[in-house]
Design a protein around this motif. Structure first.
Motif, PDB file in Angstrom:
ATOM      1  N   VAL A 125      40.630  34.451  39.252  1.00  0.00           N
ATOM      2  CA  VAL A 125      40.079  33.728  38.111  1.00  0.00           C
ATOM      3  C   VAL A 125      39.277  32.529  38.584  1.00  0.00           C
ATOM      4  CG1 VAL A 125      40.701  32.325  36.106  1.00  0.00           C
ATOM      5  CG2 VAL A 125      41.850  34.506  36.493  1.00  0.00           C
ATOM      6  N   GLY A 126      39.742  31.874  39.648  1.00  0.00           N
ATOM      7  CA  GLY A 126      39.037  30.700  40.155  1.00  0.00           C
ATOM      8  C   GLY A 126      37.666  31.019  40.708  1.00  0.00           C
ATOM      9  N   SER A 127      37.553  32.127  41.428  1.00  0.00           N
ATOM     10  CA  SER A 127      36.268  32.470  42.051  1.00  0.00           C
ATOM     11  C   SER A 127      35.362  33.250  41.108  1.00  0.00           C
ATOM     12  CB  SER A 127      36.500  33.290  43.323  1.00  0.00           C
ATOM     13  OG  SER A 127      37.082  34.555  43.012  1.00  0.00           O
ATOM     14  N   SER A 128      35.950  33.997  40.179  1.00  0.00           N
ATOM     15  CA  SER A 128      35.150  34.841  39.276  1.00  0.00           C
ATOM     16  C   SER A 128      35.713  34.798  37.858  1.00  0.00           C
ATOM     17  CB  SER A 128      35.135  36.288  39.780  1.00  0.00           C
ATOM     18  OG  SER A 128      34.623  36.372  41.084  1.00  0.00           O
ATOM     19  N   PRO A 129      35.551  33.670  37.168  1.00  0.00           N
ATOM     20  CA  PRO A 129      36.099  33.573  35.796  1.00  0.00           C
ATOM     21  C   PRO A 129      35.511  34.609  34.856  1.00  0.00           C
ATOM     22  CG  PRO A 129      34.647  31.723  36.298  1.00  0.00           C
ATOM     23  CD  PRO A 129      34.879  32.430  37.580  1.00  0.00           C
ATOM     24  N   GLU A 130      34.312  35.124  35.176  1.00  0.00           N
ATOM     25  CA  GLU A 130      33.700  36.140  34.313  1.00  0.00           C
ATOM     26  C   GLU A 130      34.472  37.445  34.319  1.00  0.00           C
ATOM     27  OE1 GLU A 130      31.466  36.235  38.300  1.00  0.00           O
ATOM     28  OE2 GLU A 130      32.425  34.769  36.982  1.00  0.00           O
ATOM     29  N   HIS A 131      35.349  37.632  35.339  1.00  0.00           N
ATOM     30  CA  HIS A 131      36.160  38.855  35.411  1.00  0.00           C
ATOM     31  C   HIS A 131      37.611  38.616  34.970  1.00  0.00           C
ATOM     32  CE1 HIS A 131      33.034  41.233  37.154  1.00  0.00           C
ATOM     33  NE2 HIS A 131      32.912  40.465  38.227  1.00  0.00           N
ATOM     34  N   ARG A 132      37.839  37.455  34.369  1.00  0.00           N
ATOM     35  CA  ARG A 132      39.203  37.102  33.937  1.00  0.00           C
ATOM     36  C   ARG A 132      39.790  38.157  33.003  1.00  0.00           C
ATOM     37  NH1 ARG A 132      42.432  32.403  32.623  1.00  0.00           N
ATOM     38  NH2 ARG A 132      40.920  30.951  33.536  1.00  0.00           N
ATOM     39  N   PHE A 133      38.977  38.646  32.078  1.00  0.00           N
ATOM     40  CA  PHE A 133      39.456  39.610  31.083  1.00  0.00           C
ATOM     41  C   PHE A 133      38.820  40.992  31.280  1.00  0.00           C
ATOM     42  CE2 PHE A 133      39.689  35.394  28.950  1.00  0.00           C
ATOM     43  CZ  PHE A 133      41.075  35.327  28.806  1.00  0.00           C
ATOM     44  N   ASN A 134      38.418  41.289  32.490  1.00  0.00           N
ATOM     45  CA  ASN A 134      37.824  42.586  32.801  1.00  0.00           C
ATOM     46  C   ASN A 134      38.939  43.568  33.164  1.00  0.00           C
ATOM     47  OD1 ASN A 134      36.509  44.823  33.835  1.00  0.00           O
ATOM     48  ND2 ASN A 134      35.153  43.657  35.183  1.00  0.00           N
ATOM     49  N   PRO A 135      39.176  44.601  32.347  1.00  0.00           N
ATOM     50  CA  PRO A 135      40.282  45.531  32.626  1.00  0.00           C
ATOM     51  C   PRO A 135      40.195  46.198  33.995  1.00  0.00           C
ATOM     52  CG  PRO A 135      39.471  45.848  30.402  1.00  0.00           C
ATOM     53  CD  PRO A 135      38.496  44.927  31.084  1.00  0.00           C
ATOM     54  N   ALA A 136      38.968  46.402  34.503  1.00  0.00           N
ATOM     55  CA  ALA A 136      38.820  47.033  35.817  1.00  0.00           C
ATOM     56  C   ALA A 136      39.274  46.104  36.938  1.00  0.00           C
ATOM     57  CB  ALA A 136      37.360  47.433  36.037  1.00  0.00           C
ATOM     58  N   ASN A 137      39.303  44.813  36.667  1.00  0.00           N
ATOM     59  CA  ASN A 137      39.631  43.817  37.692  1.00  0.00           C
ATOM     60  C   ASN A 137      41.109  43.432  37.710  1.00  0.00           C
ATOM     61  OD1 ASN A 137      38.758  41.785  39.716  1.00  0.00           O
ATOM     62  ND2 ASN A 137      39.333  40.307  38.133  1.00  0.00           N
ATOM     63  N   VAL A 138      41.868  43.872  36.716  1.00  0.00           N
ATOM     64  CA  VAL A 138      43.250  43.404  36.575  1.00  0.00           C
ATOM     65  C   VAL A 138      44.194  44.603  36.456  1.00  0.00           C
ATOM     66  CG1 VAL A 138      44.794  41.832  35.348  1.00  0.00           C
ATOM     67  CG2 VAL A 138      42.325  41.422  35.318  1.00  0.00           C
ATOM     68  N   HIS A 139      45.221  44.612  37.311  1.00  0.00           N
ATOM     69  CA  HIS A 139      46.151  45.739  37.357  1.00  0.00           C
ATOM     70  C   HIS A 139      47.566  45.232  37.604  1.00  0.00           C
ATOM     71  CE1 HIS A 139      42.907  48.781  37.490  1.00  0.00           C
ATOM     72  NE2 HIS A 139      42.239  47.752  37.991  1.00  0.00           N
ATOM     73  N   LYS A 140      48.528  46.058  37.248  1.00  0.00           N
ATOM     74  CA  LYS A 140      49.933  45.677  37.390  1.00  0.00           C
ATOM     75  C   LYS A 140      50.308  45.568  38.867  1.00  0.00           C
ATOM     76  CE  LYS A 140      53.478  48.467  36.936  1.00  0.00           C
ATOM     77  NZ  LYS A 140      54.477  49.419  36.403  1.00  0.00           N
ATOM     78  N   ALA A 141      50.992  44.487  39.208  1.00  0.00           N
ATOM     79  CA  ALA A 141      51.440  44.280  40.589  1.00  0.00           C
ATOM     80  C   ALA A 141      52.813  43.637  40.566  1.00  0.00           C
ATOM     81  CB  ALA A 141      50.460  43.397  41.353  1.00  0.00           C
ATOM     82  N   CYS A 142      53.548  43.814  41.629  1.00  0.00           N
ATOM     83  CA  CYS A 142      54.866  43.181  41.714  1.00  0.00           C
ATOM     84  C   CYS A 142      54.702  41.679  41.944  1.00  0.00           C
ATOM     85  CB  CYS A 142      55.697  43.809  42.834  1.00  0.00           C
ATOM     86  SG  CYS A 142      55.108  43.435  44.502  1.00  0.00           S
ATOM     87  N   SER A 143      55.701  40.917  41.559  1.00  0.00           N
ATOM     88  CA  SER A 143      55.637  39.468  41.699  1.00  0.00           C
ATOM     89  C   SER A 143      55.553  39.042  43.162  1.00  0.00           C
ATOM     90  CB  SER A 143      56.861  38.832  41.042  1.00  0.00           C
ATOM     91  OG  SER A 143      58.058  39.347  41.609  1.00  0.00           O
ATOM     92  N   VAL A 144      56.102  39.870  44.067  1.00  0.00           N
ATOM     93  CA  VAL A 144      56.063  39.531  45.497  1.00  0.00           C
ATOM     94  C   VAL A 144      54.614  39.498  45.979  1.00  0.00           C
ATOM     95  CG1 VAL A 144      56.767  40.228  47.817  1.00  0.00           C
ATOM     96  CG2 VAL A 144      58.334  40.549  45.885  1.00  0.00           C
TER      97      VAL A 144
END
Length: 205
Positions: A125-144
């Motif tokens: 989000v810091g480097s690319s705020p334009e992709h903050r809500f882009n579904p292709a850019n965000v995926h489920k990951a473990c907290s680790v």
């Protein structure tokens, strides 16, 4: 001179508002607004206003107006950051639900892992705020991976290519137009992903 109930009776109209019985003169009438409690006779309005029921209705109406004004005032002074937090939380919840059957995008922990799942951004989000809500850019990951390994990008990228394709990943890594979100943008995003979350839940039911 006060009219008789027969003269004041309002005929039934098909498809219009439902008729009510005036609590003072007992004549049926068609209200011109939802909150209208008595017929159009001034004597009935005065009598109803003096009655205990009428005063209680007035108190409720005033309280309703007060609550609406308070809510509107809260909306006016709410900072944009609060809208952003709500929009992000709503979007992240949708991502986790969308990927419910998948493992961690960065380390492939299975979906049955009992730890905490996050919505992890490939482009931060810091480097690319334009992709903050882009579904292709965000995926489920473990907290680790997401919290302790800064997204574990070395593991994230190969799996992301497998999921969305090399061309889409190259698009994410390429130049993009900066984005500044307005409050209206954030409200629309929140509404959109709440609706999408409901759709996924209905489909899974």
């Amino acid at each position: 001179m006060k009219r008789t109930p027969l003269q004041r009776k309002t005929p039934l109209t098909s498809g219009g508002p439902r008729r009510k019985r005036c609590p003072e003169c007992r004549v049926m009438f068609t209200p011109s607004r939802d909150s209208q409690a008595v017929c159009g006779e001034i004597e009935c309005a005065i009598a109803h206003g003096k009655s205990e029921k009428g005063q209680e209705s007035a108190r409720k109406a005033i309280a309703d107006v007060g609550r609406k004004e308070l809510q509107a005032a809260k909306e006016r002074v709410k900072p944009k950051g609060q809208y952003m937090r709500v929009a992000q939380a709503t979007f992240n919840a949708w991502v986790r639900l969308r990927d419910a059957a998948l493992g961690c995008v960065s380390c492939n922990k299975p979906a049955t892992w009992a730890g905490q799942w996050h919505a992890s951004h490939f482009r931060s989000v810091g480097s690319s705020p334009e992709h903050r809500f882009n579904p292709a850019n965000v995926h489920k990951a473990c907290s680790v991976c997401n919290s302790h390994l800064s997204g574990n990008i070395l593991g994230y990228q190969p799996e992301l290519i497998r999921r969305i394709g090399l061309e889409a990943v190259e698009t994410l890594l390429g130049p993009s137009e900066p984005k500044r979100y307005t409050i209206e943008d954030l409200k629309a995003i929140t509404a959109e992903y709440r609706a999408k979350t409901r759709e996924l839940k209905r489909a899974a039911a």
